[in-house]
Enzyme design. Structure first.
Site, PDB file in Angstrom:
ATOM      1  CG  ASP A 117      -1.631  -1.262   1.514  1.00  0.00           C
ATOM      2  OD1 ASP A 117      -1.898  -2.009   0.548  1.00  0.00           O
ATOM      3  OD2 ASP A 117      -1.918  -1.540   2.689  1.00  0.00           O
ATOM      4  CD  GLU A 146      -8.640  -3.521  -0.960  1.00  0.00           C
ATOM      5  OE1 GLU A 146      -9.339  -3.694   0.056  1.00  0.00           O
ATOM      6  OE2 GLU A 146      -7.676  -4.262  -1.261  1.00  0.00           O
TER       7      GLU A 146
END
Length: 336
Positions: free
Chosen positions: A37, A207
């Site tokens: 991420d 997401e």
């Protein structure tokens, strides 16, 4: 004897923790370790990457940062934010989004992986005087601590449009856009009085929201597929405003069976003063199916004449060195 050797090794690791990791040429992963991420920016005339420390949720309670002047040689800055500085965070701290405002740095993050409004957690914000921290909790509580429009409060990306600051976020196949107060202590209503605007761009959305502007057009990018599986990927849409409406255009980042799998949850860097762009993302080594074995990689991101993003080729080679210009020509803000 054994205890003394362990102490010596621990001291050696501590001494080396901030030593630049160098190599003769670029390559992927960009730096060693299990990280995911990644959030990438240019701050203080350096490239910065703030990733999730990829581990079991119970152990995922600290963040490192990495900085470079050329995208090839990286310095690790350990423990820029830890759960010790955020009393309400107990597990699953992930997906940073860091911005600079008025000489201070604000570190947005998700914590506790809440599954309903009955649990305590959500999106928090910490603050520091330097990109490398140490960061401290700004509010003493989450900024967003509940579900709105079906969106789990995770995977936030903070950005600026003119004088206004926004945050796009959301998991569980729903995404929201919110306006932030100037001091990041809360939300500002939109002109119609609402606080949360759903901006879910496509049924495939999962997401990892990201929003940025290029040549007067806004790009909304997000992750699709399952983050633990090989089909994790990134798609995008375009609009004339961060409000949308956004319509899915194409998938631009995905696995390559000869390079790596699970290529997703990314950010982008624009080299200041140029139209050179890089995509910073995580992926899984070939043949490795361990849930938390994710690595940060960097590849070129390019556009066609109509402004559409071209499919990204993920590589082992990575990117060439791209030294930042002199300090007086470099941007140091939240724009990628």
């Amino acid at each position: 004897m054994r205890r003394g050797r362990g102490t010596a090794l621990a001291l050696l690791f501590l001494a080396l923790s901030c030593v630049p990791w160098t190599r003769a040429a670029a390559g992927n992963p960009a730096f060693p370790g299990w990280y995911a991420d990644p959030d990438a920016h240019v701050f203080a005339n350096r490239y910065w990457i703030f990733p999730t420390t990829s581990a079991r949720y119970e152990d995922q309670t600290r963040f490192d940062a990495f900085s470079s002047t050329d995208l090839v040689h990286w310095t690790r800055h350990p423990d820029v934010l830890t759960a010790d500085a955020v009393k309400w965070a107990r597990r699953a701290m992930w997906a940073p989004s860091v911005v600079e405002k008025d000489g201070r740095y604000y570190f947005f993050f998700g914590a506790n992986d809440i599954q309903s409004d009955k649990e305590h957690g959500g999106i928090g914000v910490a603050v520091a005087d330097r990109p490398e921290g140490p960061y401290r909790d700004l509010l003493g509580r989450p900024l967003i601590d509940s579900f709105h429009n079906g969106a789990q409060p995770i995977d936030q990306a903070v950005f600026r449009d003119g004088e206004d600051w926004y945050m796009v976020y959301g998991g569980w196949k729903h995404a929201n856009l919110v306006r932030l107060k100037d001091d990041f202590t809360g939300l500002r209503p939109f002109p119609d009085g609402t606080l949360y605007k759903e901006v879910t761009p496509a049924p495939e959305y999962v997401e990892g929201s990201l929003m940025f502007e290029r040549d007067g057009r806004w790009y909304y990018m997000w992750s699709e597929g399952g983050w633990g599986g090989p089909d994790y990927s990134v798609a995008y849409a375009m609009a004339d405003s961060p409000m949308g409406p956004f319509k899915r255009i194409d998938k631009v980042l995905r696995q390559d069976p000869e390079v790596a799998t699970s290529a997703g949850h990314h950010s982008v860097i624009q080299v200041p003063g140029t139209d050179r762009w890089y995509i910073v993302y995580h992926r899984r080594p070939l043949g490795d199916t361990a849930r938390d074995h994710r690595q940060v990689s960097i590849d070129r991101m390019q556009f066609d004449e109509q402004g559409r993003i071209l499919p990204v080729k993920i590589t082992h080679a990575g990117v060439d060195a791209d030294p930042l210009p002199a300090a007086n020509g470099a941007r140091s803000d939240s724009a990628p």
